[in-house]
Write a protein that holds these residues in place. Sequence first.
Motif, PDB file in Angstrom:
ATOM      1  N   LEU A 279       0.824  -1.208   0.000  1.00 48.36           N
ATOM      2  CA  LEU A 279       0.000   0.000   0.000  1.00 48.36           C
ATOM      3  C   LEU A 279       0.855   1.254   0.000  1.00 48.36           C
ATOM      4  N   PRO A 284      -2.862  -2.190  -4.790  1.00 47.00           N
ATOM      5  CA  PRO A 284      -3.994  -2.824  -4.094  1.00 47.00           C
ATOM      6  C   PRO A 284      -3.636  -4.220  -3.610  1.00 47.00           C
ATOM      7  N   ARG A 299      -8.564   1.437   5.702  1.00 50.86           N
ATOM      8  CA  ARG A 299      -9.462   2.145   4.778  1.00 50.86           C
ATOM      9  C   ARG A 299      -8.818   3.437   4.310  1.00 50.86           C
ATOM     10  N   ALA A 300      -9.204   3.853   3.116  1.00 47.94           N
ATOM     11  CA  ALA A 300      -8.782   5.140   2.574  1.00 47.94           C
ATOM     12  C   ALA A 300      -9.575   6.261   3.253  1.00 47.94           C
ATOM     13  N   SER A 304     -13.276   3.769   1.699  1.00 45.22           N
ATOM     14  CA  SER A 304     -13.185   2.587   0.840  1.00 45.22           C
ATOM     15  C   SER A 304     -12.048   1.683   1.298  1.00 45.22           C
ATOM     16  N   PRO A 306      -8.895  -0.584   0.342  1.00 46.41           N
ATOM     17  CA  PRO A 306      -7.949  -0.613  -0.788  1.00 46.41           C
ATOM     18  C   PRO A 306      -7.554  -2.018  -1.222  1.00 46.41           C
ATOM     19  N   LEU A 335     -10.025   0.287  -6.907  1.00 49.94           N
ATOM     20  CA  LEU A 335      -9.096  -0.223  -5.900  1.00 49.94           C
ATOM     21  C   LEU A 335      -7.768   0.537  -5.929  1.00 49.94           C
ATOM     22  N   LYS A 336      -7.302   0.907  -7.092  1.00 52.43           N
ATOM     23  CA  LYS A 336      -6.048   1.658  -7.187  1.00 52.43           C
ATOM     24  C   LYS A 336      -6.201   3.051  -6.572  1.00 52.43           C
ATOM     25  N   SER A 338      -8.275   3.838  -4.190  1.00 50.03           N
ATOM     26  CA  SER A 338      -8.356   3.606  -2.755  1.00 50.03           C
ATOM     27  C   SER A 338      -6.985   3.317  -2.160  1.00 50.03           C
ATOM     28  N   ALA A 339      -6.171   2.513  -2.866  1.00 46.31           N
ATOM     29  CA  ALA A 339      -4.826   2.193  -2.364  1.00 46.31           C
ATOM     30  C   ALA A 339      -3.972   3.448  -2.254  1.00 46.31           C
ATOM     31  N   ARG A 340      -4.102   4.349  -3.197  1.00 49.07           N
ATOM     32  CA  ARG A 340      -3.324   5.593  -3.115  1.00 49.07           C
ATOM     33  C   ARG A 340      -3.815   6.472  -1.970  1.00 49.07           C
ATOM     34  N   ARG A 342      -5.084   5.276   0.884  1.00 48.52           N
ATOM     35  CA  ARG A 342      -4.578   4.623   2.086  1.00 48.52           C
ATOM     36  C   ARG A 342      -3.087   4.875   2.254  1.00 48.52           C
TER      37      ARG A 342
END
Length: 371
Positions: A279, A284, A299-300, A304, A306, A335-336, A338-340, A342
Amino acid sequence: MTDTGPGPQRVVHFVLPGEVDDPAAPSGGNTYDRRVCRGLPAAGWRVRSHAVHGRWPRPDPAARGGLARCLAALPDGAPVLLDGLVACGVPEVIAPEAERLRIAVLVHLPLADETGLDPGVAGDLDARERRTLHAARAVVATSRWAARRLVARHGLAADRVHVATPGADPAPLAPGTDGATRLLCVASVVPRKGHGRLMDALAAVADLPWSCDCVGGVRADPDLVGQLRSKASELGLGDRMRFVGPRAGAELAARYAAADLLVLASHAETYGMVVTEALARGIPVLATAVDGVPEAVGRAPDGSVPGLLVPSDDPAALAGALREWLGDPAARRRLKISARGRRAMLEGWETTSHRLARVLERLRCEPRTTG
């Protein structure tokens, strides 16, 4: 590992597994130990580390004797932090020294939670861990989930169990490969990490394009990689699932940079440091929702998740999540993003070290007599 330098006057003796600096035996626990050794001086504690060799947590008499001599040589009243892999299986060594030393035990994984243990062995290790942790003045867990489990499992007072979650280093965003098909699994090759069921899930989506690099050293069972490679051949996966051995530094960073998705199919996981490592690069995660893994995924800022978290007891769910990732571009984009999100919220190792330093300060200030 050696003394970390001149530092402040407060000193903690850190007792570690002998393999902690062995590049051929990377693990989340070893990484955690090394990082807090480096970080504690900035938090006000000089670290004197003592690496003890043995097949922990079930050492032979020579290793047990070596640990006993190590502790006996420490001065009365000294704060001592013991890695739980070393301490938890030998209460007969720890308990007598706990009368004169200020002992804290750092638990990376409850001993009985290791996958594949004979029930009798697991029960014995569980009882030994309980005795050790009751003898210690403080217990440090590496996730909130683990702290709750130790309190409930061993009947510990909640105010004696503290949490110092692993940190994550800042890292550049991973460019990935084509945005979908390069999968990465970073995990020691042990039964607990679930490589076999990951392979089954990948075989179920063999009609789709993907490749998966499995990075990790072999611990305890050197035959396991051979068994997994044979299984991959039987399932017709060819070289699509590759076991590349341990990687560190620039080599590991390059694997992350090329990854589109981190996959982790563990049966048990106190936290899952590789989750936050991914992360931190905006990658993701697809993982089994065991133990502390949802805590690591988090969570972001928009709420959301991630990654894709699947039930550990549902083999089909892992394959279904892989099919969703590989076949749904809109889901991948969400998902990408959200990963950014987080990524910006992750705490660093300095936070871990300062949390641990607070535990040590409390330990230092407690009266020497035990109750």
